[in-house]
Design a protein around this motif. Structure first.
Motif, PDB file in Angstrom:
ATOM      1  N   VAL A  67       0.894  -1.177  -0.092  1.00  0.00           N
ATOM      2  CA  VAL A  67       0.142  -0.114  -0.065  1.00  0.00           C
ATOM      3  C   VAL A  67       0.851   1.262   0.076  1.00  0.00           C
ATOM      4  N   TRP A  68       0.523   2.309  -0.638  1.00  0.00           N
ATOM      5  CA  TRP A  68       1.265   3.463  -0.917  1.00  0.00           C
ATOM      6  C   TRP A  68       0.372   4.565  -0.994  1.00  0.00           C
ATOM      7  N   PRO A  69       0.741   5.732  -0.343  1.00  0.00           N
ATOM      8  CA  PRO A  69      -0.120   6.874  -0.465  1.00  0.00           C
ATOM      9  C   PRO A  69      -0.288   7.102  -1.907  1.00  0.00           C
ATOM     10  N   HIS A  70      -1.566   7.712  -2.150  1.00  0.00           N
ATOM     11  CA  HIS A  70      -1.975   8.064  -3.427  1.00  0.00           C
ATOM     12  C   HIS A  70      -1.439   9.393  -3.573  1.00  0.00           C
ATOM     13  N   ALA A  71      -0.828   9.690  -4.767  1.00  0.00           N
ATOM     14  CA  ALA A  71      -0.360  11.165  -5.032  1.00  0.00           C
ATOM     15  C   ALA A  71      -1.440  12.028  -5.562  1.00  0.00           C
ATOM     16  N   ASP A  72      -2.468  11.951  -6.083  1.00  0.00           N
ATOM     17  CA  ASP A  72      -3.379  12.712  -6.240  1.00  0.00           C
ATOM     18  C   ASP A  72      -4.666  12.703  -5.536  1.00  0.00           C
ATOM     19  N   GLU A  73      -4.819  12.040  -4.643  1.00  0.00           N
ATOM     20  CA  GLU A  73      -5.937  11.979  -3.736  1.00  0.00           C
ATOM     21  C   GLU A  73      -5.417  11.514  -2.219  1.00  0.00           C
ATOM     22  N   ALA A  74      -6.596  11.925  -1.277  1.00  0.00           N
ATOM     23  CA  ALA A  74      -6.412  11.305   0.148  1.00  0.00           C
ATOM     24  C   ALA A  74      -6.934  10.136   0.183  1.00  0.00           C
ATOM     25  N   SER A  75      -5.994   9.117  -0.115  1.00  0.00           N
ATOM     26  CA  SER A  75      -6.221   7.756  -0.073  1.00  0.00           C
ATOM     27  C   SER A  75      -4.807   6.865   0.046  1.00  0.00           C
ATOM     28  N   MET A  76      -5.084   5.580   0.090  1.00  0.00           N
ATOM     29  CA  MET A  76      -3.790   4.506  -0.097  1.00  0.00           C
ATOM     30  C   MET A  76      -4.249   3.604  -1.205  1.00  0.00           C
ATOM     31  N   LYS A  77      -3.219   3.799  -2.071  1.00  0.00           N
ATOM     32  CA  LYS A  77      -3.533   2.769  -3.200  1.00  0.00           C
ATOM     33  C   LYS A  77      -2.985   1.370  -2.624  1.00  0.00           C
ATOM     34  N   VAL A  78      -3.901   0.363  -3.126  1.00  0.00           N
ATOM     35  CA  VAL A  78      -3.586  -1.170  -2.787  1.00  0.00           C
ATOM     36  C   VAL A  78      -3.131  -1.789  -3.880  1.00  0.00           C
ATOM     37  N   LEU A  79      -1.728  -2.377  -4.241  1.00  0.00           N
ATOM     38  CA  LEU A  79      -1.247  -3.072  -5.092  1.00  0.00           C
ATOM     39  C   LEU A  79      -1.088  -4.571  -4.918  1.00  0.00           C
ATOM     40  N   ILE A  80      -1.421  -5.169  -5.657  1.00  0.00           N
ATOM     41  CA  ILE A  80      -1.091  -6.674  -5.769  1.00  0.00           C
ATOM     42  C   ILE A  80      -0.242  -7.215  -6.779  1.00  0.00           C
ATOM     43  N   HIS A  81       0.860  -7.864  -6.372  1.00  0.00           N
ATOM     44  CA  HIS A  81       1.759  -8.053  -7.476  1.00  0.00           C
ATOM     45  C   HIS A  81       1.954  -6.807  -8.595  1.00  0.00           C
ATOM     46  N   ASN A  82       2.222  -5.691  -8.033  1.00  0.00           N
ATOM     47  CA  ASN A  82       2.689  -4.602  -8.739  1.00  0.00           C
ATOM     48  C   ASN A  82       1.683  -3.935  -9.485  1.00  0.00           C
ATOM     49  N   LYS A  83       0.366  -4.472  -9.410  1.00  0.00           N
ATOM     50  CA  LYS A  83      -0.728  -4.091  -9.879  1.00  0.00           C
ATOM     51  C   LYS A  83      -1.624  -3.440  -9.058  1.00  0.00           C
ATOM     52  N   TYR A  84      -1.938  -2.037  -9.399  1.00  0.00           N
ATOM     53  CA  TYR A  84      -2.764  -1.319  -8.784  1.00  0.00           C
ATOM     54  C   TYR A  84      -4.335  -1.855  -8.741  1.00  0.00           C
ATOM     55  N   VAL A  85      -4.954  -2.290  -7.481  1.00  0.00           N
ATOM     56  CA  VAL A  85      -6.152  -2.747  -7.661  1.00  0.00           C
ATOM     57  C   VAL A  85      -7.291  -1.984  -6.999  1.00  0.00           C
ATOM     58  N   ALA A  86      -7.097  -1.157  -6.027  1.00  0.00           N
ATOM     59  CA  ALA A  86      -7.898  -0.578  -5.138  1.00  0.00           C
ATOM     60  C   ALA A  86      -7.325   0.642  -4.419  1.00  0.00           C
ATOM     61  N   ARG A  87      -8.006   1.520  -4.044  1.00  0.00           N
ATOM     62  CA  ARG A  87      -7.592   2.445  -3.072  1.00  0.00           C
ATOM     63  C   ARG A  87      -8.626   2.445  -1.833  1.00  0.00           C
ATOM     64  N   VAL A  88      -7.839   2.745  -0.704  1.00  0.00           N
ATOM     65  CA  VAL A  88      -8.496   2.859   0.739  1.00  0.00           C
ATOM     66  C   VAL A  88      -8.856   4.250   0.946  1.00  0.00           C
ATOM     67  N   ILE A  89      -9.989   4.600   0.864  1.00  0.00           N
ATOM     68  CA  ILE A  89     -10.251   6.254   1.153  1.00  0.00           C
ATOM     69  C   ILE A  89     -10.714   6.104   2.719  1.00  0.00           C
ATOM     70  N   GLU A  90     -11.120   7.468   3.174  1.00  0.00           N
ATOM     71  CA  GLU A  90     -11.639   7.708   4.321  1.00  0.00           C
ATOM     72  C   GLU A  90     -12.816   6.745   4.587  1.00  0.00           C
ATOM     73  N   GLY A  91     -13.700   6.923   3.773  1.00  0.00           N
ATOM     74  CA  GLY A  91     -15.004   5.946   3.812  1.00  0.00           C
ATOM     75  C   GLY A  91     -15.007   4.664   4.021  1.00  0.00           C
ATOM     76  N   CYS A  92     -13.750   3.940   3.745  1.00  0.00           N
ATOM     77  CA  CYS A  92     -13.333   2.731   3.669  1.00  0.00           C
ATOM     78  C   CYS A  92     -12.822   1.986   5.240  1.00  0.00           C
ATOM     79  N   ASN A  93     -12.440   3.160   6.254  1.00  0.00           N
ATOM     80  CA  ASN A  93     -12.113   2.574   7.460  1.00  0.00           C
ATOM     81  C   ASN A  93     -12.946   2.348   8.482  1.00  0.00           C
ATOM     82  N   SER A  94     -14.379   2.111   8.011  1.00  0.00           N
ATOM     83  CA  SER A  94     -15.275   1.619   8.969  1.00  0.00           C
ATOM     84  C   SER A  94     -15.852   2.741  10.039  1.00  0.00           C
ATOM     85  N   VAL A  95     -15.253   3.651  10.118  1.00  0.00           N
ATOM     86  CA  VAL A  95     -15.390   4.671  11.501  1.00  0.00           C
ATOM     87  C   VAL A  95     -16.796   5.211  11.438  1.00  0.00           C
TER      88      VAL A  95
END
Length: 184
Positions: A67-95
């Protein structure tokens, strides 16, 4: 008017408590987000934590995840085998979902101890199911990217909101039995 208020006293109390607790917690969470500058945990602590824990679970399951910080938005990029598959945004944290759950349970509050224990157990369960949801979604998007829309907008909200609904039903049934026994 007095008879009407008396008749619907429990409903009014439920609505007032739910709205008050929800408003206070949502405001507090908004203040938290406004003051999260992202310098230590990007974009905020809870979103970063969920992203890092998702990465750990994915790696445990044998996927080479990062997981890496997204350069263009407030989210974390999820990569599997170096393939960008998803992003974790504030709404994904379950709070926000936990705030909704907690507000409902508080509106049907029982004894302090049982209410707090149910809130803690339910919140932990929602958090864990949400983490599993993100992991399954990431794996699903890695293997079936063309199913993105149905996975993200139908199946996975159904999982998390279904869990909240089940917890609410457990709490309401428990609460209703206590009210029934105390009135008998």
């Amino acid at each position: 008017m007095r008879d009407l208020l008396s008749k619907y006293k429990l409903v009014i109390r439920f609505m007032a408590t739910f709205i008050l607790v929800y408003a206070v917690l949502t405001f507090a969470y908004k203040v938290y987000l406004d003051y999260s500058d992202g310098s230590v945990y990007y974009p905020d602590y809870f979103t970063n934590l969920v992203a890092k824990q998702s990465e750990a679970v994915l790696n445990t399951l044998g996927y080479e995840a990062e997981v890496w910080p997204h350069a263009d938005e407030a989210s974390m990029k999820v990569l599997i085998h170096n393939k960008y598959v998803a992003r974790v945004i504030e709404g994904c944290n379950s709070v926000s979902i936990i705030i909704l759950f907690l507000s409902f349970v508080m509106a049907f509050a029982d004894r302090f101890k049982s209410t707090v224990l149910f809130i803690l157990a339910g919140s932990a369960l929602i958090y864990a199911v949400n983490l599993i949801r993100i992991v399954i979604l990431s794996i699903g998007l890695y293997h079936y990217p063309w199913r993105r829309e149905i996975l993200h907008t139908v199946i996975f909200p159904l999982i998390i909101y279904g869990m909240v609904f089940l917890l609410w039903m457990v709490w309401v049934n428990r609460y209703a039995k206590k009210v029934k026994h105390s009135n008998a």
